[in-house]
Design a protein around this motif. Structure first.
Motif, PDB file in Angstrom:
ATOM      1  N   GLY A   1      83.524 -39.428  31.858  1.00  0.00           N
ATOM      2  CA  GLY A   1      83.946 -38.336  32.805  1.00  0.00           C
ATOM      3  C   GLY A   1      82.969 -37.317  33.090  1.00  0.00           C
ATOM      4  N   GLU A   2      81.635 -37.546  33.038  1.00  0.00           N
ATOM      5  CA  GLU A   2      80.455 -36.933  33.534  1.00  0.00           C
ATOM      6  C   GLU A   2      80.480 -37.170  35.065  1.00  0.00           C
ATOM      7  OE1 GLU A   2      75.731 -36.255  32.707  1.00  0.00           O
ATOM      8  OE2 GLU A   2      76.569 -37.850  31.855  1.00  0.00           O
ATOM      9  N   ARG A   3      79.943 -36.068  35.673  1.00  0.00           N
ATOM     10  CA  ARG A   3      79.798 -35.993  37.343  1.00  0.00           C
ATOM     11  C   ARG A   3      78.296 -35.870  37.675  1.00  0.00           C
ATOM     12  NH1 ARG A   3      84.408 -32.292  40.064  1.00  0.00           N
ATOM     13  NH2 ARG A   3      86.103 -33.688  39.481  1.00  0.00           N
ATOM     14  N   MET A   4      78.095 -36.529  38.789  1.00  0.00           N
ATOM     15  CA  MET A   4      76.783 -36.230  39.436  1.00  0.00           C
ATOM     16  C   MET A   4      77.028 -36.430  40.919  1.00  0.00           C
ATOM     17  SD  MET A   4      74.849 -39.835  38.560  1.00  0.00           S
ATOM     18  CE  MET A   4      73.155 -39.239  38.885  1.00  0.00           C
ATOM     19  N   ILE A   5      75.990 -36.145  41.561  1.00  0.00           N
ATOM     20  CA  ILE A   5      75.640 -35.928  42.931  1.00  0.00           C
ATOM     21  C   ILE A   5      74.486 -37.031  43.435  1.00  0.00           C
ATOM     22  CG2 ILE A   5      75.268 -34.960  45.273  1.00  0.00           C
ATOM     23  CD1 ILE A   5      76.339 -32.206  43.767  1.00  0.00           C
ATOM     24  N   ILE A   6      74.960 -38.078  44.211  1.00  0.00           N
ATOM     25  CA  ILE A   6      73.839 -38.814  44.505  1.00  0.00           C
ATOM     26  C   ILE A   6      73.800 -38.626  46.168  1.00  0.00           C
ATOM     27  CG2 ILE A   6      72.981 -41.200  44.791  1.00  0.00           C
ATOM     28  CD1 ILE A   6      74.430 -41.577  41.968  1.00  0.00           C
ATOM     29  N   ASP A   7      72.832 -38.394  46.703  1.00  0.00           N
ATOM     30  CA  ASP A   7      72.781 -38.140  48.279  1.00  0.00           C
ATOM     31  C   ASP A   7      73.804 -37.595  48.754  1.00  0.00           C
ATOM     32  OD1 ASP A   7      71.288 -38.622  50.577  1.00  0.00           O
ATOM     33  OD2 ASP A   7      71.846 -40.411  50.904  1.00  0.00           O
ATOM     34  N   GLY A   8      74.494 -36.542  48.237  1.00  0.00           N
ATOM     35  CA  GLY A   8      75.487 -35.912  48.801  1.00  0.00           C
ATOM     36  C   GLY A   8      76.806 -36.290  48.308  1.00  0.00           C
ATOM     37  N   ALA A   9      76.903 -37.483  47.795  1.00  0.00           N
ATOM     38  CA  ALA A   9      78.148 -37.690  47.329  1.00  0.00           C
ATOM     39  C   ALA A   9      78.513 -37.849  46.016  1.00  0.00           C
ATOM     40  CB  ALA A   9      78.332 -39.294  47.299  1.00  0.00           C
ATOM     41  N   VAL A  10      79.742 -37.042  45.554  1.00  0.00           N
ATOM     42  CA  VAL A  10      79.953 -36.621  44.122  1.00  0.00           C
ATOM     43  C   VAL A  10      80.744 -37.929  43.438  1.00  0.00           C
ATOM     44  CG1 VAL A  10      81.497 -35.023  42.730  1.00  0.00           C
ATOM     45  CG2 VAL A  10      80.394 -34.203  44.917  1.00  0.00           C
ATOM     46  N   ILE A  11      79.920 -38.209  42.417  1.00  0.00           N
ATOM     47  CA  ILE A  11      80.369 -39.023  41.542  1.00  0.00           C
ATOM     48  C   ILE A  11      81.104 -38.825  40.436  1.00  0.00           C
ATOM     49  CG2 ILE A  11      79.758 -41.502  40.443  1.00  0.00           C
ATOM     50  CD1 ILE A  11      77.608 -41.524  42.815  1.00  0.00           C
ATOM     51  N   THR A  12      82.172 -39.323  39.809  1.00  0.00           N
ATOM     52  CA  THR A  12      82.489 -39.024  38.685  1.00  0.00           C
ATOM     53  C   THR A  12      82.739 -40.232  37.736  1.00  0.00           C
ATOM     54  OG1 THR A  12      84.078 -37.118  39.355  1.00  0.00           O
ATOM     55  CG2 THR A  12      84.399 -37.799  37.119  1.00  0.00           C
ATOM     56  N   ASN A  13      82.181 -40.380  36.398  1.00  0.00           N
ATOM     57  CA  ASN A  13      82.131 -41.547  35.799  1.00  0.00           C
ATOM     58  C   ASN A  13      83.740 -41.667  35.186  1.00  0.00           C
ATOM     59  OD1 ASN A  13      81.076 -44.002  34.447  1.00  0.00           O
ATOM     60  ND2 ASN A  13      80.480 -42.756  32.687  1.00  0.00           N
ATOM     61  N   GLY A  14      84.026 -42.899  34.977  1.00  0.00           N
ATOM     62  CA  GLY A  14      85.453 -43.200  34.142  1.00  0.00           C
ATOM     63  C   GLY A  14      85.305 -42.850  32.735  1.00  0.00           C
ATOM     64  N   ASP A  15      86.049 -43.854  32.214  1.00  0.00           N
ATOM     65  CA  ASP A  15      86.438 -43.448  30.658  1.00  0.00           C
ATOM     66  C   ASP A  15      85.402 -43.931  29.519  1.00  0.00           C
ATOM     67  OD1 ASP A  15      88.965 -42.136  31.611  1.00  0.00           O
ATOM     68  OD2 ASP A  15      90.011 -44.151  31.211  1.00  0.00           O
ATOM     69  N   ALA A  16      84.439 -44.906  30.187  1.00  0.00           N
ATOM     70  CA  ALA A  16      83.591 -45.320  29.409  1.00  0.00           C
ATOM     71  C   ALA A  16      82.043 -44.613  29.546  1.00  0.00           C
ATOM     72  CB  ALA A  16      83.706 -46.768  29.186  1.00  0.00           C
ATOM     73  N   LYS A  17      81.182 -44.766  28.760  1.00  0.00           N
ATOM     74  CA  LYS A  17      79.813 -44.615  29.065  1.00  0.00           C
ATOM     75  C   LYS A  17      79.311 -45.843  29.998  1.00  0.00           C
ATOM     76  CE  LYS A  17      75.261 -44.504  26.393  1.00  0.00           C
ATOM     77  NZ  LYS A  17      74.722 -44.498  25.080  1.00  0.00           N
ATOM     78  N   SER A  18      78.505 -45.273  30.911  1.00  0.00           N
ATOM     79  CA  SER A  18      78.114 -46.350  31.919  1.00  0.00           C
ATOM     80  C   SER A  18      76.620 -46.065  32.084  1.00  0.00           C
ATOM     81  CB  SER A  18      78.716 -46.553  33.168  1.00  0.00           C
ATOM     82  OG  SER A  18      78.712 -45.215  33.760  1.00  0.00           O
ATOM     83  N   MET A  19      75.714 -47.272  32.499  1.00  0.00           N
ATOM     84  CA  MET A  19      74.454 -47.063  32.892  1.00  0.00           C
ATOM     85  C   MET A  19      74.245 -47.795  34.192  1.00  0.00           C
ATOM     86  SD  MET A  19      71.151 -48.517  32.812  1.00  0.00           S
ATOM     87  CE  MET A  19      71.517 -50.161  32.216  1.00  0.00           C
ATOM     88  N   PHE A  20      73.233 -47.076  35.061  1.00  0.00           N
ATOM     89  CA  PHE A  20      73.139 -48.034  36.312  1.00  0.00           C
ATOM     90  C   PHE A  20      71.838 -47.434  36.450  1.00  0.00           C
ATOM     91  CE2 PHE A  20      75.412 -44.110  37.329  1.00  0.00           C
ATOM     92  CZ  PHE A  20      74.729 -43.449  38.314  1.00  0.00           C
ATOM     93  N   ILE A  21      71.382 -48.373  37.653  1.00  0.00           N
ATOM     94  CA  ILE A  21      69.902 -47.867  38.101  1.00  0.00           C
ATOM     95  C   ILE A  21      69.780 -47.647  39.764  1.00  0.00           C
ATOM     96  CG2 ILE A  21      67.441 -48.853  38.534  1.00  0.00           C
ATOM     97  CD1 ILE A  21      68.077 -50.680  36.101  1.00  0.00           C
ATOM     98  N   VAL A  22      69.160 -46.526  40.153  1.00  0.00           N
ATOM     99  CA  VAL A  22      69.234 -46.168  41.478  1.00  0.00           C
ATOM    100  C   VAL A  22      67.893 -46.595  42.028  1.00  0.00           C
ATOM    101  CG1 VAL A  22      69.265 -44.158  43.303  1.00  0.00           C
ATOM    102  CG2 VAL A  22      70.795 -44.011  41.248  1.00  0.00           C
ATOM    103  N   GLU A  23      67.936 -47.519  43.041  1.00  0.00           N
ATOM    104  CA  GLU A  23      66.633 -48.057  43.495  1.00  0.00           C
ATOM    105  C   GLU A  23      65.821 -47.757  44.485  1.00  0.00           C
ATOM    106  OE1 GLU A  23      66.895 -52.566  43.354  1.00  0.00           O
ATOM    107  OE2 GLU A  23      67.944 -52.460  41.387  1.00  0.00           O
ATOM    108  N   ASN A  24      66.409 -46.463  45.024  1.00  0.00           N
ATOM    109  CA  ASN A  24      65.671 -46.005  46.200  1.00  0.00           C
ATOM    110  C   ASN A  24      65.528 -44.498  45.597  1.00  0.00           C
ATOM    111  OD1 ASN A  24      68.437 -45.855  46.753  1.00  0.00           O
ATOM    112  ND2 ASN A  24      68.103 -45.444  48.950  1.00  0.00           N
TER     113      ASN A  24
END
Length: 138
Positions: free
Chosen positions: A10-33
């Protein structure tokens, strides 16, 4: 290697102006630029910008996440910091550090410094409140 980010459910974040909300599970990703990224804990909504330092933070946040239009926020920033320093001259050094980052287009670093300004403002207001409460006859 890019920036590794782990989001709580459920955590939110903004990446380059886009608001992203995580789903029901913990997730990990890599922003490469290199893009503006703000985690939920670092985002202030406009209605929460309810003090001078928080309004400064909000304007810098807009500069950071809307980099194509960042120049349009500069006049408001300079107006807000001028008012802040007039009200709290002891903040001049910290405000100057923030402004240096703004002038270098280092908005994330400016946000981090502005978090210190928010804490400083809170300390000042708490001190004033305590002083007011200790006045005889109150």
């Amino acid at each position: 290697m890019g920036l590794k980010i782990t989001l709580k459910p459920g955590e939110r974040m903004i990446i380059d102006g886009a608001v992203i909300t995580n789903g029901d599970a913990k997730s990990m990703f890599i922003v490469e630029n290199r893009v503006p990224i703000l985690r939920q804990k670092d985002i202030i909504k406009e209605e929460a910008a309810n003090s001078p330092a928080r309004r400064i933070y909000f304007v810098i946040q807009l500069m950071y996440i809307d980099q194509e239009q960042h120049a349009q926020y500069h006049p408001r920033y300079w107006e807000l910091v001028k008012e802040f320093v007039q009200a709290a001259p002891s903040s001049t050094k910290l405000v100057n550090e923030i402004s240096e980052q703004i002038l270098k287009d280092q908005y994330y670093q400016a946000l981090k410094l502005t978090q210190k300004l928010i804490r400083y403002e809170t300390e000042i207001l708490e001190h004033v409140q305590k002083s007011t409460l200790s006045i005889p006859g109150r």
